[in-house]
Design an enzyme around this catalytic site. Structure first.
Site, PDB file in Angstrom:
ATOM      1  N   LYS A  39       0.829  -1.140  -0.051  1.00  0.00           N
ATOM      2  CA  LYS A  39       0.081  -0.016   0.102  1.00  0.00           C
ATOM      3  C   LYS A  39       0.824   1.255  -0.175  1.00  0.00           C
ATOM      4  O   LYS A  39       0.215   2.342  -0.284  1.00  0.00           O
ATOM      5  CB  LYS A  39      -1.025  -0.179   1.145  1.00  0.00           C
ATOM      6  CG  LYS A  39      -1.920  -1.039   1.155  1.00  0.00           C
ATOM      7  CD  LYS A  39      -2.990  -1.128   1.873  1.00  0.00           C
ATOM      8  CE  LYS A  39      -4.190  -2.284   2.020  1.00  0.00           C
ATOM      9  NZ  LYS A  39      -3.541  -3.522   1.882  1.00  0.00           N
TER      10      LYS A  39
HETATM   11  C1  LIG Z   1      -4.318  -4.461   1.775  1.00  0.00           C
HETATM   12  C2  LIG Z   1      -3.656  -5.627   1.804  1.00  0.00           C
HETATM   13  C3  LIG Z   1      -4.183  -6.821   0.750  1.00  0.00           C
HETATM   14  C4  LIG Z   1      -5.717  -6.815   0.083  1.00  0.00           C
HETATM   15  O1  LIG Z   1      -5.573  -5.532  -0.797  1.00  0.00           O
HETATM   16  P1  LIG Z   1      -6.819  -5.007  -1.670  1.00  0.00           P
HETATM   17  O2  LIG Z   1      -6.288  -3.936  -2.431  1.00  0.00           O
HETATM   18  O3  LIG Z   1      -7.559  -4.466  -0.305  1.00  0.00           O
HETATM   19  O4  LIG Z   1      -7.507  -6.220  -2.081  1.00  0.00           O
HETATM   20  C5  LIG Z   1      -3.466  -8.065   0.495  1.00  0.00           C
HETATM   21  N1  LIG Z   1      -2.405  -8.178   1.304  1.00  0.00           N
HETATM   22  C6  LIG Z   1      -1.774  -7.227   2.167  1.00  0.00           C
HETATM   23  C7  LIG Z   1      -0.343  -7.400   2.748  1.00  0.00           C
HETATM   24  C8  LIG Z   1      -2.523  -6.059   2.248  1.00  0.00           C
HETATM   25  O5  LIG Z   1      -2.077  -5.065   3.154  1.00  0.00           O
END
Ligand SMILES: *Cc1c(COP(=O)(O)O)cnc(C)c1O
Length: 423
Positions: free
Chosen positions: A105
């Site tokens: 993210k």
């Molecule tokens: C947020 C996250 C996800 C899921 O991603 P989305 O875009 O919400 O589907 C998967 N793995 C990790 C480690 C995350 O932090």
């Protein structure tokens, strides 16, 4: 480029407004009025990460962000590597965890923070609900940015120690609320605040969840960067461990922009609303279930309307392009163990589900690129249990762990939340 709401295609909003507001008034999601086709996506040979990022984002931002600002922001944001690593025959991990908070993210959160800083004249309050990694990525992205206050809501006891420390130890303009509930409660409180006209007259609110277009769209960059490293003429399948489905929707967006990815796999844990939908055509939101891949513990994925919009709201079109897969925690533990034993490659519990999905559907003439979304050390407890190891904590994480947690406990109570925002 203008953005419409998934609830009202006739009302268009400019880039600046869409980023600052985060959500349209009608509770839909912003969606670009047309999907550009940057030529770099079909001729990736020799392209570098910054070039790809610039070419993709230029089209979406050019009314409000100059080309030289976009170049500078891109250099700042993408200051770490995103390597593609072959794990097994035909299966490749795109390692998205080399950024400051060691989860994928960072890319979206860092773009968003910098664009908001450029676009907004008012003092802004950023509200964000997190099931784990969003909070730290956002907190880190906005930390110390002038004129912006950040309020993070997280479900008490449902995120890992490291994740909690990452979002409760920054201080400054970042405040963490520890909610006595689950992630969906946090998300609901945030949504309610955005729909509260009273509150929105008092204070300028914005969202940093994956629903913001600048959290969402920049994620399409790394699919292109992954393919540029893969250098194959085989069909490529992208396998995405999913919770709110922002990442997967960004992959689909990249494909619609012309990137040669032939299909997708939506990999989830016990929260399998979308795999169920792909099977039955019926979308049935559920309360979320806690698992060891907790960033994917989402019972009503907020990006689902966007995913539908990408397929022209056509169930068959989506079903033909996305395969669903899910597994329970025990299977995920086995995957981590087996992958370590066979390949000497360490998976985190989110990437593990995607890796398992890839091994199960693998066909010899295709290549599988899975999103390895978090550094395994962020889930040290789970990993050490499974492998009998004592994983070393990277320095970046150890620093947060050593600090004292500062959070404000609150009940799932909108009025109490509103008072905190106003206070
Ligand atoms: C947020 C996250 C996800 C899921 O991603 P989305 O875009 O919400 O589907 C998967 N793995 C990790 C480690 C995350 O932090």
């Amino acid at each position: 480029m203008k953005y419409f709401s998934t609830n009202d295609v006739n009302r268009r909003t400019g880039f600046r407004q869409a980023v600052i507001k985060g959500l349209p008034n009608d509770n839909g999601l912003f969606f670009p009025e047309r999907i550009p086709r940057p030529s770099i996506l079909t001729s990736l040979e020799g392209a570098d990460l910054h070039e790809i990022a610039f070419e993709i984002l230029r089209e979406y931002t050019k009314e409000d962000i100059s080309s030289s600002r976009l170049t500078d922001i891109t250099t700042e944001v993408l200051s770490f590597s995103i390597p593609l690593v072959q794990v097994e025959q035909n299966i490749h991990a795109l390692e998205l965890f080399h950024g400051p908070t060691m989860a994928f993210k960072d890319v979206g959160a860092r773009y968003l923070a910098r664009m908001i800083r450029d676009l907004s004249d008012d003092r802004l309050t950023v509200l964000v609900a997190t099931s784990g990694d969003t909070g730290s990525a956002v907190a880190n992205g906005f930390f110390g940015v002038d004129g912006i206050d950040v309020i993070i809501l997280y479900p008490s006891g449902k995120i890992s120690d490291i994740q909690e420390k990452q979002l409760t130890t920054l201080g400054g303009n970042v405040r963490a609320l520890e909610v006595d509930g689950v992630f969906d409660d946090c998300q609901r409180l945030v949504k309610e605040a955005f729909l509260d006209q009273d509150l929105n007259k008092e204070i300028a609110l914005t969202s940093a969840n994956s629903i913001n277009i600048m959290r969402w769209i920049p994620q399409s960059i790394y699919y292109a960067w992954g393919l540029s490293q893969l250098r194959t003429s085989d069909e490529v399948v992208a396998v995405v461990p999913s919770g709110n489905f922002g990442n997967l929707a960004a992959g689909v967006l990249a494909a619609k922009m012309g990137l040669p990815i032939s299909s997708f796999v939506a990999a989830t844990n016990a929260n399998h609303v979308v795999p169920d939908y792909l099977k039955s055509g019926e979308y049935k939101p559920q309360p979320s279930t806690a698992t060891i891949s907790n960033a994917m513990d989402v019972g009503d994925p907020s990006n689902f309307p966007r995913l539908l919009a990408l397929y022209g709201n056509d169930y068959k079109a989506m079903k033909n392009n996305i395969e669903g897969y899910w597994q329970e925690d025990d299977a995920t533990r086995s995957t981590i163990e087996r992958c370590m034993r066979n390949n000497n490659y360490l998976l985190d519990p989110h990437g593990a589900i995607a890796f398992e999905a890839a091994t199960r559907i693998r066909q010899s003439e295709k290549q599988y690129m899975f999103m390895h979304t978090a550094h395994p050390a962020k889930f040290k407890g789970v990993i050490d249990d499974v492998l009998g190891s004592d994983l070393e904590i990277p320095e970046r994480l150890a620093e947060s762990l050593a600090k004292e947690k500062k959070s404000t406990p609150i009940a799932v109570d909108y009025l109490a939340f509103k008072e905190i925002i106003l206070g």
